[in-house]
Design an enzyme around this catalytic site. Structure first.
Site, PDB file in Angstrom:
ATOM      1  N   ARG A  59       0.788  -1.341   0.131  1.00 14.80           N
ATOM      2  CA  ARG A  59      -0.100   0.054  -0.040  1.00 14.80           C
ATOM      3  C   ARG A  59       0.663   1.274  -0.007  1.00 14.80           C
ATOM      4  NH1 ARG A  59      -2.095   1.765   4.564  1.00 14.80           N
ATOM      5  NH2 ARG A  59      -2.307  -0.217   5.402  1.00 14.80           N
ATOM      6  N   TYR A  64     -12.056  19.051 -15.570  1.00 18.52           N
ATOM      7  CA  TYR A  64     -12.676  17.799 -15.622  1.00 18.52           C
ATOM      8  C   TYR A  64     -14.142  17.444 -14.789  1.00 18.52           C
ATOM      9  CZ  TYR A  64     -12.867  12.495 -15.699  1.00 18.52           C
ATOM     10  OH  TYR A  64     -13.275  11.316 -15.937  1.00 18.52           O
ATOM     11  N   ASP A  69      -3.684  20.164 -13.542  1.00 18.42           N
ATOM     12  CA  ASP A  69      -3.896  19.156 -14.167  1.00 18.42           C
ATOM     13  C   ASP A  69      -3.432  19.147 -15.652  1.00 18.42           C
ATOM     14  OD1 ASP A  69      -5.109  16.817 -15.545  1.00 18.42           O
ATOM     15  OD2 ASP A  69      -7.043  17.038 -14.233  1.00 18.42           O
ATOM     16  N   LYS A  85      -4.950   8.191 -19.335  1.00 18.26           N
ATOM     17  CA  LYS A  85      -5.212   8.883 -20.569  1.00 18.26           C
ATOM     18  C   LYS A  85      -3.829   8.719 -21.754  1.00 18.26           C
ATOM     19  CE  LYS A  85      -9.146   9.580 -19.014  1.00 18.26           C
ATOM     20  NZ  LYS A  85      -9.388  11.160 -18.383  1.00 18.26           N
TER      21      LYS A  85
HETATM   22  C1  LIG Z   1      -9.938  11.402 -16.920  1.00 20.53           C
HETATM   23  C2  LIG Z   1      -9.526  12.713 -16.456  1.00 20.53           C
HETATM   24  C3  LIG Z   1      -9.365  12.717 -14.899  1.00 20.53           C
HETATM   25  C4  LIG Z   1      -9.519  11.614 -14.281  1.00 20.53           C
HETATM   26  O1  LIG Z   1      -8.886  10.305 -14.313  1.00 20.53           O
HETATM   27  P1  LIG Z   1      -9.371   8.939 -14.005  1.00 20.53           P
HETATM   28  O2  LIG Z   1      -8.112   8.145 -14.286  1.00 20.53           O
HETATM   29  O3  LIG Z   1     -10.279   8.615 -14.933  1.00 20.53           O
HETATM   30  O4  LIG Z   1      -9.765   9.033 -12.608  1.00 20.53           O
HETATM   31  C5  LIG Z   1      -8.879  13.957 -14.559  1.00 20.53           C
HETATM   32  N1  LIG Z   1      -8.408  15.002 -15.108  1.00 20.53           N
HETATM   33  C6  LIG Z   1      -8.517  15.115 -16.452  1.00 20.53           C
HETATM   34  C7  LIG Z   1      -8.352  16.304 -17.235  1.00 20.53           C
HETATM   35  C8  LIG Z   1      -8.907  13.913 -17.184  1.00 20.53           C
HETATM   36  O5  LIG Z   1      -9.246  13.883 -18.680  1.00 20.53           O
END
Ligand SMILES: *Cc1c(COP(=O)(O)O)cnc(C)c1O
Length: 397
Positions: free
Chosen positions: A57, A110, A182, A207
């Site tokens: 963990r 997001y 982000d 992504k």
């Molecule tokens: C998809 C996404 C997230 C969340 O990510 P997960 O891996 O699906 O939890 C956060 N910020 C952006 C810009 C995203 O495209």
């Protein structure tokens, strides 16, 4: 590794300490705990005086290699990882925000992040101020009133708006806020928020970093002090990245530069190509000269990214007929993968909103998000062409 170029780093960086038995590839270490015969050594590792692993963990060799690679690509002092991008975001905000604190952000974050801001943080007596994404003066005014955290995302989802990160980070720093960006849409290939003044950079590794739509993950990079605080929150709260997912993300990242450069190119060509169709009433892409913040994008980004969106005439009905016609696109709630991915905003990023709410956010009902894959551009263009042709007779524009 400092003087090495990005593409070389994405292949070699971060792996050495996790290799074993002469293997050239990082192993997937499926072990929950790590054993010690020497009680003193165990103790030294447990209190952090010696490098090593204790319990899955907290840390794991495969996961550590992934964290190191992202850290080096983002030019950060430290990094830590999470089970998903949302875990990275919620754990970071959970580390930094307490009752009575104030956070300033933008309306176009997001969807999941927006839910944290509108649904969960207010329940903890944390004040959230969400500004119009394009309105830099309004964001600065709200920052000047004081805030613990400034949270940014650029480009945004799904209308790919751009925020001037350097300018906003400066404003945030001047009131002592922790500035979070982000960087999922841009990737470290196209944008380095730390160089622009951010304290913490977050990725949904699900992504572009992974790039193959086969593993969930998240990562946070920044100063040692901040990242250690976020890591501590995560090791206790338990949103740990799985070693198998870490392996897949690590493997995906070896081709990050190749993929993203191809996706930049494909997205630019598709954005320009879409403008020529009668059924397309608007194309959103920061690489287009008519994008409202094209100049800012040009300054802070090395490439404009693989995601664009476009609105079709006839709204939902056109979307319903058009999307099933595409041959080389997954119709799915994802982006950043080697395959092209398309989806209507009303079904994907903004499914929780009413049509009126979407309209208020500047999201037309006929908006389609297009995440360019690495296919040959001629095929992607031909695919769009045939799809528009196929519905031409049935859709009244
Ligand atoms: C998809 C996404 C997230 C969340 O990510 P997960 O891996 O699906 O939890 C956060 N910020 C952006 C810009 C995203 O495209």
């Amino acid at each position: 590794m400092k003087e090495t170029k990005f593409g070389t780093k994405s292949i070699w960086a971060g792996e050495k300490d996790s290799l074993a038995f002469g293997a050239t590839q990082v192993p997937v270490v499926h072990s929950v705990s790590f054993g010690y015969e020497d009680m003193d050594e165990w103790y030294e590792v447990a209190i952090g005086n010696k490098p090593g692993h204790i319990y899955g963990r907290n840390t794991n060799p495969t996961v550590q290699a992934f964290e190191e690679k992202v850290r080096i690509l983002e030019n950060a002092e430290a990094s830590t990882s999470f089970s998903t991008g949302m875990a990275a975001i919620s754990n970071t905000l959970g580390t930094l925000l307490f009752p009575g604190d104030r956070v300033v952000s933008i309306k176009d974050t997001y969807g999941g992040t927006n839910k944290i801001f509108t649904e969960f943080l207010p329940k903890q007596q944390i004040e959230v101020m969400l500004c119009d994404t394009g309105d830099h003066e309004a964001i600065e005014r709200e920052i000047a009133k004081g805030c613990k955290v400034l949270y940014l995302e650029s480009p945004t989802n799904p209308t790919v708006k751009i925020t001037d990160i350097k300018r906003m980070a400066k404003a945030g720093k001047s009131v002592g806020a922790t500035v979070i960006v982000d960087n999922t849409f841009a990737t470290p290939v196209n944008q380095n928020p730390i160089e622009l003044g951010a304290d913490l950079v977050i990725h949904s590794a699900t992504k572009f970093l992974g790039g193959h739509a086969d593993a969930l993950g998240g990562v946070v990079c920044g100063s040692k002090e901040l990242v250690e605080a976020v890591y501590h929150y995560r090791e206790i709260n338990g949103a740990t990245l799985d070693p198998m997912a870490a392996y897949l993300l690590l493997r995906g990242m070896k081709t990050l530069k190749l993929r993203v450069e191809q996706q930049n190119k494909n997205a630019q060509e598709i954005a320009e190509y879409l403008k020529g169709f009668e059924l397309v009433e608007g194309v959103y892409y920061p690489g287009l000269p008519d994008h409202p913040n094209h100049d800012i994008a040009k300054t802070q980004m090395k490439g404009f990214g693989g995601v664009l969106s476009f609105a079709v005439r006839g709204g939902v009905e056109t979307v319903r007929q058009f999307l099933p016609q595409l041959q080389f696109a997954n119709r799915a709630a994802n982006l950043g993968s080697v395959e092209t991915v398309v989806g209507p905003s009303r079904t994907t990023s903004h499914v929780e909103c009413t049509p009126a709410e979407r309209a208020a956010m500047g999201i037309p009902e006929g908006l389609i998000r297009y995440s360019a894959g690495i296919e040959d551009i001629e095929d992607l263009k031909q695919d769009l062409h045939q799809a528009f042709q196929a519905i031409h007779t049935t859709v009244q524009s």
